[in-house]
Write an enzyme that holds these catalytic residues in place. Sequence first.
Site, PDB file in Angstrom:
ATOM      1  CG  HIS A 252      -2.111  -0.918   1.041  1.00 23.39           C
ATOM      2  ND1 HIS A 252      -2.913  -1.300   2.094  1.00 23.39           N
ATOM      3  CD2 HIS A 252      -2.601  -1.551  -0.060  1.00 23.39           C
ATOM      4  CE1 HIS A 252      -3.857  -2.124   1.646  1.00 23.39           C
ATOM      5  NE2 HIS A 252      -3.683  -2.294   0.346  1.00 23.39           N
ATOM      6  CG  HIS A 386      -3.666  -5.243  -8.289  1.00 28.12           C
ATOM      7  ND1 HIS A 386      -3.302  -3.961  -7.931  1.00 28.12           N
ATOM      8  CD2 HIS A 386      -4.608  -5.618  -7.390  1.00 28.12           C
ATOM      9  CE1 HIS A 386      -3.987  -3.583  -6.865  1.00 28.12           C
ATOM     10  NE2 HIS A 386      -4.787  -4.563  -6.517  1.00 28.12           N
TER      11      HIS A 386
END
Length: 410
Positions: A252, A386
């Site tokens: 993240h 992703h």
Amino acid sequence: MTNPKYELGTLANRTFMANETYELLNFGKGFAVPQGGSGWLDDEGHIDPSHGIQTWITGRMTHVYSIGAMLGYPGAEKLVDAGLKGLTGILHDDRNGGWYPSIQADGTPEPGKTCYPHAFVMLSASSALLIGRPGAKELLDEILKTYDEYFWDDKAGLAVDTWDSTFSTLDDYRGINANMHTTEAFLAVADATGDNKYRVRAGRIIDHVVGWARNNNWRIPEHFGPDWSIDLEYNADKKDDQFKPYGATPGHGIEWARLITQWALSSFANRAGARPYIDAAEHLFRQAVADGWNRNGTVGMAYTVDWNGNPVVTDRMHWTLAEALNTSSTLYKVSDKEEYLDWYATFAQYVDEHLIDHEKGSWFHQLDQDNRVIGTVWPGKSDVYHAFQSTLVPFLDPAVSIATAVKNAE
């Protein structure tokens, strides 16, 4: 000498990634279920009905194949329409508004209304709008209205997380992951529609995240109370939670670094205004790789670390490396620092050697610390979002959201 296949800027790398773009679109093309929406894909790209129809996966796959349509992938428009059918049909709560998190295999809606899947509805609608699919504008109009009413807290400049099914009771939990994908979606909406208020909102979220990270050794707090008080011990007894793991998540930090850079480049007329944010992005990236990369005697990125940077969950999640490709390439473009070229090559080699399933397609979603395939958190290969984006973002304008950037490059 690094294999040119992994070196950003070489024809070999561009060919490698372009081939992977196509392979991922091929792998994911079986996502559509008859009711509309996307199933959860197994190791071979077939639908695993035990996971039902997930709104966030449907949003992701609708987004991916909207870009696929821009790239000329055969049949992509029909797949986008299948995603939109689910988002405007079975996944939508016609009585209470908003979207169910999922529809279970027996047709029962999952209870609650959560921010995370709503962010992906927003992203998918903005991407489908760019290719002119029927119903995309109406879907975007509705998700923006719903999001504004229930999830966007304008006073805080952040998004709340979880409601009950009727939007009557708001849970006390606040989370940064949903705000990260909200930031991504807000930037996508701003780019697709020209409505800059969503870019401004993204900046408000980013200012919070940068401040929290700066005051926490550039490790981003993930979990908060109802007054946005930081809860560093959240899920200490469930450290590998699928969406709310304990501690800091290096992936993240890496993903935020790119979003912060994108927002800054698109928000300031000159580099001087963007510079403090790019500096923050570099801090986030460097701390994340220092904490997570090759920390257990084997190659790879740890999933989570504690607040001193010690690995907690040492599994390797595929999305972390996808975002690492995006961010290292982006930071190279804005800094010209060789370290980011080196990181991109390192990550590309790892992806090729450990994550890409060269036999059955797509990327393995979860490995253990010895890079053996496991599925305790992410069984199968649920979606291609992703991985797919990481084959394109490094070659696009870093100031523009991926779908609009691809459209602009047509």
